[in-house]
Design an enzyme around this catalytic site. Structure first.
Site, PDB file in Angstrom:
ATOM      1  N   GLY A   1       8.794  21.470 -15.726  1.00  0.00           N
ATOM      2  CA  GLY A   1      10.148  21.614 -16.252  1.00  0.00           C
ATOM      3  C   GLY A   1      11.120  20.532 -15.888  1.00  0.00           C
ATOM      4  O   GLY A   1      12.320  20.684 -16.128  1.00  0.00           O
TER       5      GLY A   1
ATOM      6  N   TYR B   1      -8.794  15.420 -23.879  1.00  0.00           N
ATOM      7  CA  TYR B   1      -7.466  16.033 -23.981  1.00  0.00           C
ATOM      8  C   TYR B   1      -7.451  17.087 -25.077  1.00  0.00           C
ATOM      9  O   TYR B   1      -6.981  18.216 -24.877  1.00  0.00           O
ATOM     10  CB  TYR B   1      -6.422  14.956 -24.261  1.00  0.00           C
ATOM     11  CG  TYR B   1      -5.030  15.498 -24.497  1.00  0.00           C
ATOM     12  CD1 TYR B   1      -4.283  16.019 -23.446  1.00  0.00           C
ATOM     13  CD2 TYR B   1      -4.464  15.480 -25.770  1.00  0.00           C
ATOM     14  CE1 TYR B   1      -3.001  16.513 -23.656  1.00  0.00           C
ATOM     15  CE2 TYR B   1      -3.184  15.981 -25.991  1.00  0.00           C
ATOM     16  CZ  TYR B   1      -2.461  16.484 -24.934  1.00  0.00           C
ATOM     17  OH  TYR B   1      -1.196  16.992 -25.141  1.00  0.00           O
TER      18      TYR B   1
END
Length: 246
Positions: free
Chosen positions: A14, A149
């Site tokens: 965050g 990924y």
């Protein structure tokens, strides 16, 4: 609109990019937001930007760090209403180039980290809580050098389907947001000095003719976290400028 007035939210990863943009939106809508990341200085700056927030340093791939995060949430005494499992990493390498170390790091952060983030939140999730997982359009694109990924994000998408079923009896919704190219610091980490050129080239091939601002993805996450999506379970919301839709 104050959709999260008095609510408690957790946003992993965050301190920057989509995570920071989402934390700011949730706080603006009334939530107290716990953010986590690996760098204290960046977290402290993010808290100053967010306002009503608490920073907890930690790595989502380490169980003890995740447990420490939720201990702080537990101490607030109001459970957990919104969980955005956003923390992730990327590494570009073809099948021939990919090392075992890089492969394992991607899966540790993106898959194991998502698993730990959600599993260890279970005792705190209030009825009616919303869980949003961060996936990617790379999960289905087959883009060269993004095999590992993309595989991690396909795993996250699969988790969401199962967890949406498993947690529905508790009144907990689980959904996925899958961004396309977004203007975050990850570009510089992956492409270095070529980052701007790569962004320009990719934007030229999109119907939107640009890459996304983090706040545009945050808006989608906030929708999935809010009562406005109360009948939405297990969805994958693409926020990709048309990359995979047109």
């Amino acid at each position: 609109m104050g959709y999260f007035e008095g609510k408690t939210a957790v946003v992993t990863g965050g301190s920057a990019g989509i995570g920071l943009a989402t934390a700011k939106r949730l706080a603006a809508e009334g939530a107290h937001v716990f953010i986590t990341g690996r760098r204290r200085e960046e977290l402290d700056k993010a808290v100053a930007d967010i306002g009503d927030a608490t920073a907890v340093v930690g790595d989502v791939s380490v169980a003890a760090d995740v447990e420490r995060l939720y201990q702080r949430v537990s101490e607030r005494g109001q459970g957990l209403d919104v969980l955005f499992a956003n923390a992730g990493t990327n590494h570009l390498a073809t099948l021939e180039e990919l090392t075992e170390e890089s492969h394992d790091r991607l899966f540790d952060v993106n898959v194991k980290g998502t698993f730990l983030t959600v599993q260890k939140a279970l005792p705190l999730l209030n009825r009616g809580a919303s869980v949003v997982l961060m996936a990617s359009t790379a999960a289905g694109s087959g883009t060269p050098a993004q095999g590992a990924y993309g595989a991690t994000k396909a795993a996250v998408r699969s988790y969401a389907r199962t967890w949406a079923n498993e947690l529905s009896s508790r009144g907990v919704r689980v959904n996925v947001v899958s961004p396309g190219p977004v203007d975050t610091p990850l570009w510089e980490e992956v492409f270095g000095e070529r980052a701007e050129d790569v962004k320009t080239a990719i934007a030229a091939g999109l119907p939107a003719q640009r890459i996304a601002d983090p706040d545009e993805v945050a808006a989608a996450v906030t929708f999935l976290a809010s009562p406005q999506s109360s009948f939405v379970y297990g969805v994958e919301l693409h926020v990709d400028g048309g990359m995979n839709q047109v």
